[in-house]
Design a protein around this motif. Structure first.
Motif, PDB file in Angstrom:
ATOM      1  N   LEU A 137       0.822  -1.209   0.000  1.00 49.66           N
ATOM      2  CA  LEU A 137       0.000   0.000   0.000  1.00 49.66           C
ATOM      3  C   LEU A 137       0.861   1.266   0.000  1.00 49.66           C
ATOM      4  N   ILE A 145      -4.206  -0.083  -6.852  1.00 53.85           N
ATOM      5  CA  ILE A 145      -4.965  -0.348  -5.617  1.00 53.85           C
ATOM      6  C   ILE A 145      -6.451  -0.472  -5.939  1.00 53.85           C
ATOM      7  N   ALA A 162      -9.246   3.712  -2.959  1.00 52.02           N
ATOM      8  CA  ALA A 162      -7.866   3.848  -3.435  1.00 52.02           C
ATOM      9  C   ALA A 162      -7.412   5.308  -3.370  1.00 52.02           C
ATOM     10  N   ILE A 165      -6.653   6.170   0.220  1.00 53.85           N
ATOM     11  CA  ILE A 165      -5.414   5.552   0.696  1.00 53.85           C
ATOM     12  C   ILE A 165      -4.199   6.346   0.221  1.00 53.85           C
ATOM     13  N   ARG A 169      -1.644   8.333   2.812  1.00 57.49           N
ATOM     14  CA  ARG A 169      -0.252   7.904   3.001  1.00 57.49           C
ATOM     15  C   ARG A 169       0.739   9.034   2.766  1.00 57.49           C
ATOM     16  N   LEU A 180      -6.077   1.330   8.452  1.00 55.62           N
ATOM     17  CA  LEU A 180      -6.711   1.049   7.159  1.00 55.62           C
ATOM     18  C   LEU A 180      -8.218   0.898   7.306  1.00 55.62           C
ATOM     19  N   ILE A 205      -7.179  -7.288  -0.621  1.00 55.79           N
ATOM     20  CA  ILE A 205      -5.742  -7.079  -0.420  1.00 55.79           C
ATOM     21  C   ILE A 205      -5.072  -8.384  -0.004  1.00 55.79           C
TER      22      ILE A 205
END
Length: 310
Positions: A137, A145, A162, A165, A169, A180, A205
């Motif tokens: 990730l 993703i 996605a 995320i 990050r 998550l 995932i």
């Protein structure tokens, strides 16, 4: 060994193998030995069981099952053919596959499979091999993703998840299951009744990190190659994508090679089927689902090797 843990459809799957006391069998997904114990109960002193698992915790747990008829091998089941060749076994009488993550893996917070615990985001069935979910990730682009979550989780909000995320990050690395799960919960506004909004994404995932569908597609032809005529293949799956692969493979192997449309090819020139289907797909009983809710999606399919060269 956790003797209290009984795998879903265990009795049905082992019964489908039609164990011969002197036969040679493979439990390709050892887990905590639930299927292996049932097979060993039916084997005589001359029988033999080969059990594989890619999870080192499973192999360590299996060491407690002291039985000279049992050979434990730390290996992904996609190497089944090579493992059996290394043991000098050209063919066996039955093979059992119980696909997907095991209950002990889900229940161990340190493995990072479940958002029930806030733990390191790992998800690898073999922690010594490949990228962890957190590392993937941290480096995968938004499109990758999104595609993984959509394809393997059948998640309709994959693009939004996605995007969230990748944005998150940049501020802080996503290293725990709690991070998550909370991120996905804040992103997905429309929720399925009785299901955490992160369920499909975690599943997707995990499947991707462990190459579960590729491993399954790789092992099925090897199973047929290694079964002697009359040998049985029993496969338990817990996800529609897995079951679709198993169903199509068994169907195609039962039908044999099909002639291309509008081409004059004689039937004798086509490869015959190597399997015959045994009964219909079986599902867990209501009583089993009541004890183990994960059983509600379980499907058992069985096929038998036809006569002819391997």
């Amino acid at each position: 060994m956790d003797a209290a843990h009984v795998p879903v459809l265990a009795q049905e799957a082992v019964a489908a193998l039609q164990i011969r006391p002197d036969g040679r069998y493979v439990d390709a997904t050892f887990g905590r030995g639930g299927h292996s114990r049932l097979i060993l109960e039916r084997l005589g002193p001359d029988g033999r069981l080969i059990a594989l698992d890619r999870d080192p915790d499973a192999i360590r747990a299996g060491a407690a099952l002291q039985d000279p008829r049992l050979t434990l091998v730390h290996s992904a089941f996609s190497r089944l053919g090579a493992v059996l060749d290394g043991l000098g076994l050209a063919q066996v009488d039955g093979i059992l596959l119980d696909i997907g993550v095991s209950s002990p893996q889900l229940d161990d917070a340190t493995r990072g499979f479940s958002f029930r615990f806030d733990a390191p985001l790992d998800m690898r069935m073999d922690p010594g091999s490949g990228l962890s979910a957190a590392d993937w990730l941290a480096t995968a682009d938004e499109g990758e993703i999104s595609e993984v979550i959509r394809s393997y989780g059948e998640e309709r909000f994959a693009k939004s998840i996605a995007r969230a995320i990748v944005a998150a990050r940049q501020e802080q690395a996503i290293r725990s299951t709690g991070q998550l799960a909370n991120l996905i919960a804040a992103t997905v506004k429309r929720r399925e009744p009785g299901q955490h909004p992160a369920t499909r994404s975690f599943q997707a995932i995990r499947i991707y990190i462990n190459r579960e569908l590729e491993e399954l597609s790789a092992v099925l032809p090897q199973c047929v190659d290694k079964l002697q005529p009359g040998g049985r293949l029993a496969v338990i799956s817990f996800h529609s994508l897995e079951d679709r692969i198993v169903k199509r493979f068994m169907r195609d192997e039962a039908q044999g090679e099909q002639a291309p449309r509008r081409l004059p090819i004689q039937a004798a020139m086509l490869k015959p089927g190597r399997l015959k289907l045994v009964g219909r797909a079986q599902r867990a009983t209501g009583a089993e689902v009541a004890v183990n809710p994960r059983a509600r999606s379980a499907v058992l399919r069985v096929a038998e090797r036809m006569d002819g060269p391997a």
